[in-house]
Write a protein that holds these residues in place. Sequence first.
Motif, mmCIF file in Angstrom:
data_model
loop_
_atom_site.group_PDB
_atom_site.id
_atom_site.type_symbol
_atom_site.label_atom_id
_atom_site.label_comp_id
_atom_site.label_asym_id
_atom_site.label_seq_id
_atom_site.Cartn_x
_atom_site.Cartn_y
_atom_site.Cartn_z
ATOM 1 N N ARG A 1 -5.714 -4.019 9.989
ATOM 2 C CA ARG A 1 -5.343 -4.531 8.870
ATOM 3 C C ARG A 1 -6.187 -3.371 7.758
ATOM 4 O O ARG A 1 -5.963 -3.037 6.626
ATOM 5 C CB ARG A 1 -6.380 -5.705 8.611
ATOM 6 N N SER A 2 -7.079 -2.366 8.424
ATOM 7 C CA SER A 2 -7.729 -1.361 7.695
ATOM 8 C C SER A 2 -6.991 -0.144 7.554
ATOM 9 O O SER A 2 -7.188 0.918 6.810
ATOM 10 C CB SER A 2 -9.215 -1.132 8.071
ATOM 11 N N LEU A 3 -6.022 0.155 8.683
ATOM 12 C CA LEU A 3 -5.521 1.410 8.925
ATOM 13 C C LEU A 3 -4.470 1.972 7.760
ATOM 14 O O LEU A 3 -4.713 3.086 7.242
ATOM 15 C CB LEU A 3 -4.471 1.302 10.028
ATOM 16 N N PRO A 4 -4.062 0.793 6.887
ATOM 17 C CA PRO A 4 -3.063 1.582 5.561
ATOM 18 C C PRO A 4 -4.006 2.071 4.560
ATOM 19 O O PRO A 4 -3.727 3.062 3.916
ATOM 20 C CB PRO A 4 -2.532 0.048 4.904
ATOM 21 N N ASP A 5 -5.321 1.536 4.233
ATOM 22 C CA ASP A 5 -6.365 2.154 3.485
ATOM 23 C C ASP A 5 -6.889 3.407 3.774
ATOM 24 O O ASP A 5 -7.019 4.592 3.121
ATOM 25 C CB ASP A 5 -7.221 1.225 3.113
ATOM 26 N N ARG A 6 -6.972 3.410 5.208
ATOM 27 C CA ARG A 6 -7.595 4.855 5.767
ATOM 28 C C ARG A 6 -6.682 5.679 5.594
ATOM 29 O O ARG A 6 -7.149 7.118 5.726
ATOM 30 C CB ARG A 6 -8.111 4.543 7.329
ATOM 31 N N CYS A 7 -5.363 5.564 6.115
ATOM 32 C CA CYS A 7 -4.396 6.737 6.335
ATOM 33 C C CYS A 7 -3.190 6.495 5.915
ATOM 34 O O CYS A 7 -2.242 7.448 6.197
ATOM 35 C CB CYS A 7 -4.565 7.487 7.791
ATOM 36 N N GLY A 8 -2.634 5.313 5.219
ATOM 37 C CA GLY A 8 -1.362 5.328 4.922
ATOM 38 C C GLY A 8 -0.280 4.737 6.114
ATOM 39 O O GLY A 8 0.923 5.348 5.751
ATOM 40 N N VAL A 9 -0.846 4.166 7.062
ATOM 41 C CA VAL A 9 0.252 3.890 8.191
ATOM 42 C C VAL A 9 -0.157 2.486 8.566
ATOM 43 O O VAL A 9 -1.262 2.190 8.509
ATOM 44 C CB VAL A 9 -0.072 4.888 9.494
ATOM 45 N N VAL A 10 1.026 1.784 9.158
ATOM 46 C CA VAL A 10 0.904 0.365 9.504
ATOM 47 C C VAL A 10 1.447 0.493 10.895
ATOM 48 O O VAL A 10 2.253 1.173 11.600
ATOM 49 C CB VAL A 10 1.933 -0.569 8.357
ATOM 50 N N ALA A 11 0.474 -0.622 11.626
ATOM 51 C CA ALA A 11 0.985 -0.583 13.153
ATOM 52 C C ALA A 11 0.459 -2.082 13.365
ATOM 53 O O ALA A 11 0.338 -3.001 12.493
ATOM 54 C CB ALA A 11 -0.069 0.344 13.980
ATOM 55 N N ALA B 1 3.903 10.436 9.362
ATOM 56 C CA ALA B 1 2.802 9.564 9.878
ATOM 57 C C ALA B 1 1.940 10.418 10.956
ATOM 58 O O ALA B 1 0.647 9.938 10.870
ATOM 59 C CB ALA B 1 3.438 8.386 10.856
ATOM 60 N N VAL B 2 2.413 11.152 11.750
ATOM 61 C CA VAL B 2 1.390 11.962 12.657
ATOM 62 C C VAL B 2 0.166 12.798 11.688
ATOM 63 O O VAL B 2 -0.828 12.725 12.019
ATOM 64 C CB VAL B 2 2.215 12.893 13.503
ATOM 65 N N SER B 3 0.838 13.238 10.821
ATOM 66 C CA SER B 3 -0.078 14.035 9.877
ATOM 67 C C SER B 3 -1.161 13.206 9.276
ATOM 68 O O SER B 3 -2.537 13.613 9.327
ATOM 69 C CB SER B 3 0.709 14.715 8.826
ATOM 70 N N ARG B 4 -0.792 11.899 8.929
ATOM 71 C CA ARG B 4 -1.610 11.042 8.250
ATOM 72 C C ARG B 4 -2.585 10.537 9.355
ATOM 73 O O ARG B 4 -3.890 10.569 8.954
ATOM 74 C CB ARG B 4 -1.058 9.793 7.608
ATOM 75 N N THR C 1 0.729 -1.313 0.145
ATOM 76 C CA THR C 1 0.117 -0.099 -0.015
ATOM 77 C C THR C 1 0.833 1.149 0.065
ATOM 78 O O THR C 1 0.348 2.480 0.054
ATOM 79 C CB THR C 1 -1.001 -0.023 1.211
ATOM 80 N N GLY C 2 2.164 1.004 -0.032
ATOM 81 C CA GLY C 2 2.936 2.309 0.209
ATOM 82 C C GLY C 2 2.910 3.161 1.569
ATOM 83 O O GLY C 2 3.075 4.198 1.540
ATOM 84 N N SER C 3 2.666 2.243 2.447
ATOM 85 C CA SER C 3 2.190 3.060 3.834
ATOM 86 C C SER C 3 3.377 3.158 4.644
ATOM 87 O O SER C 3 4.367 2.501 4.352
ATOM 88 C CB SER C 3 1.324 2.107 4.868
ATOM 89 N N ILE C 4 3.457 4.139 5.581
ATOM 90 C CA ILE C 4 4.643 4.050 6.349
ATOM 91 C C ILE C 4 4.546 3.057 7.390
ATOM 92 O O ILE C 4 3.529 2.807 8.314
ATOM 93 C CB ILE C 4 4.631 5.792 7.344
ATOM 94 N N ASN C 5 5.637 2.441 7.795
ATOM 95 C CA ASN C 5 5.468 1.153 8.538
ATOM 96 C C ASN C 5 5.917 1.517 10.025
ATOM 97 O O ASN C 5 7.184 1.534 10.246
ATOM 98 C CB ASN C 5 6.425 0.077 7.718
ATOM 99 N N LEU C 6 5.302 1.714 10.911
ATOM 100 C CA LEU C 6 5.408 1.976 12.316
ATOM 101 C C LEU C 6 5.086 0.644 12.906
ATOM 102 O O LEU C 6 4.753 0.737 14.014
ATOM 103 C CB LEU C 6 4.508 3.161 12.770
ATOM 104 N N GLY C 7 5.064 -0.538 12.285
ATOM 105 C CA GLY C 7 4.839 -1.855 12.851
ATOM 106 C C GLY C 7 5.978 -2.269 13.381
ATOM 107 O O GLY C 7 6.184 -2.516 14.544
ATOM 108 N N GLN C 8 6.630 -2.956 12.511
ATOM 109 C CA GLN C 8 8.045 -3.671 12.785
ATOM 110 C C GLN C 8 8.853 -2.948 13.262
ATOM 111 O O GLN C 8 9.305 -1.948 12.765
ATOM 112 C CB GLN C 8 8.519 -4.538 11.677
#
Length: 386
Positions: free
Chosen positions: A338-348, A379-382, A29-36
Amino acid sequence: MGARPLLNRRLAGLGTTIFAEMSALATATGSINLGQGFPDTDGPREIAEAAADAVLNGRGNQYPPGPGIPELRTALAEHQQRFYHLTYDPDTEVLVTAGATEAIAAALLALLEPGDEVIAFEPFYDSYAACIAMAGATRVPLTLRAPSFRPDLDELRALITPRTRLLLINTPHNPTGLVLTPSELATIAELALEHDLLVVTDEVYEHLVFSGGHHPIAALPGMRERTVSISSAGKTFSFTGWKVGWVTASAPLVAAVRTTKQYLTYVSAGPFQYAVAEALRLPDTYFDTLRTDLRRKRDLLAGGLSAAGFQVFQPEGTYFITTDITPLGEKDGLEFCRSLPDRCGVVAIPNVVFYDDAEAGRSLVRFTFCKRDDVLQEAVSRLRRL
């Protein structure tokens, strides 16, 4: 092949890790990865150059010694003395491993037998459950509950049975950011001594404590002889891909862990071992700057998460922040992530995957802040879109 499952039944339910799933989702999704939990910048250049020099000069390109190169084992013994006044013989009481993950696996496989019970803080890092299962032992969770996540030590006492073999401690604690106090560690040590229990302690975030410092349980009276202390270079020096970890313990415990470890990887990361030996001798200013920088990043992300509507539990250590999504009108952390990347482009990461008690972690979500400032700010902005 009959009706028997192909996967060892002890490992049922331990399929693809949540980290792999969420990192793949970030890429797709090209999201910011704040997960791993891995930094997006490398560690000190002089340490990277030391690794390159080792490769080019033929140091460690062939099999290094099974317990680790002498230079690194000596540096590890010096590190334990320098920071914690713990004395270990580099020849018999230090073991180098393929990251802390292998150290945990080797320790649990060496020290546990079927029927043994292991008490571990819940939520727990996912490899704990897998390694306990592979050893044929039973995990017994001590649940850490929001908002403080402090362990209920009376409950810990009540969980100990004649089958309890080992206490698996993680401080600073992933994912909650809890750092055990000297008083809490003293009580845990008393219980270990009273019931003749072994302790395996995962201390990979030892240099990422934002106030008060890290206190190893092995330094307490009577604990050195029964404690396997585990750490690694990845978190402290921002070279997570090098996979250089270690064990320090009494000679009999190291001998037991080494027996298992030699049949896992045998050896690994030869040239990187020389570089980590140099990294461990960096001046105090390096470690102080690391903590200061991460504390600032923690505050940056915590402020943004609060502004976005999350309930934020301020971590005392590590580089993770646990949040509650209930104030956002959400209840299910797994569905939310699972829905967060589509909602705002961030992964947790949903904390529920670290729990046996799913209800205790259902609405909790973990973010990492070991990223560049511009990445955290974006990420905060998104997240404000929520």
